[in-house]
Enzyme design. Structure first.
Site, PDB file in Angstrom:
ATOM      1  N   ASP A 120       0.842  -1.188   0.000  1.00 43.25           N
ATOM      2  CA  ASP A 120       0.000   0.000   0.000  1.00 43.25           C
ATOM      3  C   ASP A 120       0.883   1.246   0.000  1.00 43.25           C
ATOM      4  O   ASP A 120       1.829   1.343   0.797  1.00 43.25           O
ATOM      5  CB  ASP A 120      -0.892   0.019   1.240  1.00 43.25           C
ATOM      6  CG  ASP A 120      -2.368   0.070   0.902  1.00 43.25           C
ATOM      7  OD1 ASP A 120      -2.743   0.949   0.118  1.00 43.25           O
ATOM      8  OD2 ASP A 120      -3.135  -0.760   1.416  1.00 43.25           O
ATOM      9  N   HIS A 133     -11.094  -4.007   2.405  1.00 44.62           N
ATOM     10  CA  HIS A 133     -11.055  -3.639   3.818  1.00 44.62           C
ATOM     11  C   HIS A 133     -11.929  -2.434   4.133  1.00 44.62           C
ATOM     12  O   HIS A 133     -12.169  -2.150   5.313  1.00 44.62           O
ATOM     13  CB  HIS A 133      -9.614  -3.349   4.230  1.00 44.62           C
ATOM     14  CG  HIS A 133      -9.050  -2.124   3.578  1.00 44.62           C
ATOM     15  ND1 HIS A 133      -8.792  -2.060   2.222  1.00 44.62           N
ATOM     16  CD2 HIS A 133      -8.721  -0.899   4.078  1.00 44.62           C
ATOM     17  CE1 HIS A 133      -8.326  -0.867   1.922  1.00 44.62           C
ATOM     18  NE2 HIS A 133      -8.273  -0.140   3.016  1.00 44.62           N
ATOM     19  N   ASP A 134     -12.391  -1.715   3.110  1.00 43.72           N
ATOM     20  CA  ASP A 134     -13.232  -0.530   3.319  1.00 43.72           C
ATOM     21  C   ASP A 134     -14.704  -0.777   3.015  1.00 43.72           C
ATOM     22  O   ASP A 134     -15.487   0.172   2.984  1.00 43.72           O
ATOM     23  CB  ASP A 134     -12.747   0.613   2.416  1.00 43.72           C
ATOM     24  CG  ASP A 134     -11.518   1.303   2.959  1.00 43.72           C
ATOM     25  OD1 ASP A 134     -11.291   1.258   4.181  1.00 43.72           O
ATOM     26  OD2 ASP A 134     -10.763   1.893   2.152  1.00 43.72           O
ATOM     27  N   GLU A 189      -6.664   3.716  -5.952  1.00 45.07           N
ATOM     28  CA  GLU A 189      -8.001   3.908  -5.394  1.00 45.07           C
ATOM     29  C   GLU A 189      -8.483   5.300  -5.797  1.00 45.07           C
ATOM     30  O   GLU A 189      -7.891   6.311  -5.410  1.00 45.07           O
ATOM     31  CB  GLU A 189      -7.953   3.794  -3.870  1.00 45.07           C
ATOM     32  CG  GLU A 189      -9.311   3.995  -3.209  1.00 45.07           C
ATOM     33  CD  GLU A 189      -9.217   4.111  -1.715  1.00 45.07           C
ATOM     34  OE1 GLU A 189     -10.131   3.613  -1.028  1.00 45.07           O
ATOM     35  OE2 GLU A 189      -8.244   4.710  -1.213  1.00 45.07           O
ATOM     36  N   ASP A 192      -3.286   4.495  -2.350  1.00 43.24           N
ATOM     37  CA  ASP A 192      -4.435   4.855  -1.533  1.00 43.24           C
ATOM     38  C   ASP A 192      -4.873   6.292  -1.780  1.00 43.24           C
ATOM     39  O   ASP A 192      -4.061   7.217  -1.779  1.00 43.24           O
ATOM     40  CB  ASP A 192      -4.061   4.692  -0.054  1.00 43.24           C
ATOM     41  CG  ASP A 192      -5.205   5.007   0.884  1.00 43.24           C
ATOM     42  OD1 ASP A 192      -6.158   4.217   0.941  1.00 43.24           O
ATOM     43  OD2 ASP A 192      -5.139   6.060   1.550  1.00 43.24           O
TER      44      ASP A 192
END
Length: 565
Positions: free
Chosen positions: A107, A337-338, A261, A207
């Protein structure tokens, strides 16, 4: 990855042919009994990942962090969080993955840092080049510079007593946004990227990169938006320039993959970010299908959440499948994860096994690189939360507290249904390895409560059952590895207005496959006019006895089958 026949007319890349598995380290496997998942715990499960057949592991942040947002607030980009282990543990993980031909993607979190990062500490003291590393605004301490809101609730501005000024944080107040207009910031980001690439990683999941460039002048936002100001923080005026600089100066020198993202990105704009002709990204995570079940005012609107239709879902997914054809590459996902658990959101808890297999069939046969999230392969479901004290996610907690403060709800009870449908915490309950206490995740007290479903839903039980969701994922991964049509084939939607059936073909050279998904809890037939199935051969199905031809009989609830025509 297996050897393939090559198609000279197609732009082939290893990351297009890969299946990606996302690991949230804190919740994956605890090796030392402290209740927190760690790097040695992941090493213990590398053989498991290999047996599933995945090609790439995307590892959520393991950097040194005070954990205001579970690792997405980074204090030191070149150090490992103590709870997760050491740099030597990370190097062991990399070696063990690479020994099995599994690549590792890290990440990259560079829209913001932790407020405990050395850069921020120096910036608040206005030391040298760090003075303008973050977005500071002068003003009175009782009047923020504008009306922008934070994704974690409240204002996006915090007054810093040390500097005597406001700093911007689109997320938690302990996550100050970096000032990407400053060339020195961009230089330091490129340096840390190169540092990790030289250690041997295989790419970055980037991210929140759609926020790197903010609107000139930081104007007020529409007060009806959530969060307020997002029209001035998404896709700012210099975003393509910033991303292209990362590609030209660093990424172009390595054979790696990038996936960014990028919420609120229409397909035509996405094409501008992708490939050497654009900003240099390989893939983006778009969010259009993630917003289908939100309320009119967004994810945390207490009115209208949880409602979506298959026709709308097909329209969104097909727009991306065809809209990027010849212009870029898709990243295909239903959860991470979100997001809440994919079975509870897009499938059915009542038909858990059947719908989980249908979702797997979709993810692994539609066009683009598929991303699986830990626990998808055993059909993990949403948990049940009865109060704010049972939650960990600052976004969920902040949203509920804002709704109460604004008078839209009186208590958590009025938000319970929404929270139990959409909270990020559902994805963060510990991985369910077996039926022993704490699901085999830890010998200690888990950092977050294990979902009550673990005695029935766990890896050990799934491995023993040849008809399980896990074995269906494995079969589909093998099918994708062995058939280029599922990777490089063109996608064509059938029956766009059918409210129960999602059907499409994938075609490459002289090969065509048909995917039929009965995305409902009622039996239904596949239209005989949609395709000629006289020579259809079933390749895989979600029930033990799929129809030998798609029009042979009705498809049962959440039944899916794949055919070679």
């Amino acid at each position: 990855m297996t050897e393939r026949s090559r198609h000279t007319e197609i732009d082939e890349e290893w990351w297009k042919e890969a299946v990606v598995y996302q690991i949230y380290p804190r919740s994956f496997n605890d090796s030392d009994g402290d209740g927190v998942g760690d790097l040695p715990g992941i090493v213990e499960k590398v053989e498991y990942l290999d047996s599933l057949g995945v090609d790439v592991v995307w590892l959520c942040p393991v950097y040194d962090s005070p954990n205001a947002d579970n690792g997405y607030d980074i204090r030191d980009y070149r150090a490992i969080m103590d709870e997760f282990g050491t740099m030597a543990d990370w190097e062991t993980l990399l070696d063990e993955l690479h020994a099995r031909d599994i690549k590792l993607v890290m990440d990259l979190v560079v829209n913001h840092t932790s407020d405990e990062h050395e850069w921020f500490e120096k910036s608040r003291r206005q030391e040298g080049k760090y003075e303008d590393y973050y977005i500071w605004q002068a003003g009175e301490r009782d009047e923020p510079p504008n009306n922008w809101g934070s994704f974690m609730g409240g204002s996006a501005w915090t007054f810093d007593e040390v500097r005597g000024a406001w700093y911007l944080h689109l997320f938690d107040e302990k996550q100050p946004d970096l000032n990407w207009r400053n060339p020195a910031v961009r230089a330091d980001v490129k340096e840390l990227m190169r540092w990790w690439l030289e250690k041997g990683i295989d790419g970055f999941r980037m991210d929140a990169v759609n926020f790197l460039s903010k609107a000139d002048g930081l104007p007020d936002g529409n007060p009806d938006d959530w969060p307020v100001g997002n029209e001035h923080t998404y896709h700012g005026p210099r975003l393509i320039e910033y991303l292209r600089e990362l590609y030209d100066d660093v990424l172009s020198e390595y054979d790696v993959m990038t996936v960014a993202e990028m919420d609120s990105t229409p397909v035509d704009l996405a094409a501008e970010y992708l490939g050497e002709g654009g900003a240099g990204l390989d893939m983006i995570y778009h969010f259009e299908h993630m917003h289908l079940d939100a309320g009119p005012r967004g994810r945390w609107d207490p009115e209208g959440w949880g409602e979506w239709s298959l026709v709308e879902f097909k329209e969104v997914m097909s727009r991306w499948q065809t809209g990027l054809r010849g212009r870029g590459w898709n990243a295909v996902y239903l959860g991470n994860h979100d997001q809440p658990r994919i079975v509870s959101r897009f499938g059915s808890d009542e038909y858990r096994a059947e719908s989980a297999k249908l979702l797997a069939t979709f993810l692994l046969t539609v066009g683009g690189t598929p991303y699986l999230y830990q626990g998808d392969e055993i059909g993990m479901t949403n948990a049940e939360f009865d109060g704010l004290d049972e939650l960990d996610d600052p976004m969920t907690i902040g949203a509920v507290e804002d709704l109460i403060a604004d008078g839209e709800i009186d208590s958590f009870d009025e938000a319970r249904g929404m929270v139990n449908y959409t909270s990020r915490d559902h994805a963060r309950t510990p991985m369910q390895w077996d039926g022993s206490p704490n699901a085999g995740f830890t010998d200690g007290e888990p950092w977050f409560a294990v979902n009550d479903t673990y005695p029935e839903i766990n890896v050990a039980a799934a491995l023993e059952d040849e008809a399980s969701i896990w074995h269906h994922y494995r079969e589909l991964i093998d099918l994708r590895h062995d058939n280029d049509v599922f990777v490089y084939g063109e996608y064509d939607l059938l029956l766009p207005d059918d409210e129960q059936v999602y059907a499409y073909t994938r075609s490459l050279d002289d090969e065509t496959v048909l995917v039929v998904l009965n995305w409902s809890d009622e039996s239904t037939r596949f239209s005989g006019d949609a395709v000629d199935d006289t020579d259809a051969t079933a390749l895989v199905g979600t029930y033990p006895d799929p129809p030998s031809a798609p029009t042979e009989r009705a498809f049962r609830p959440y039944e899916a089958a794949v055919y070679r025509l």
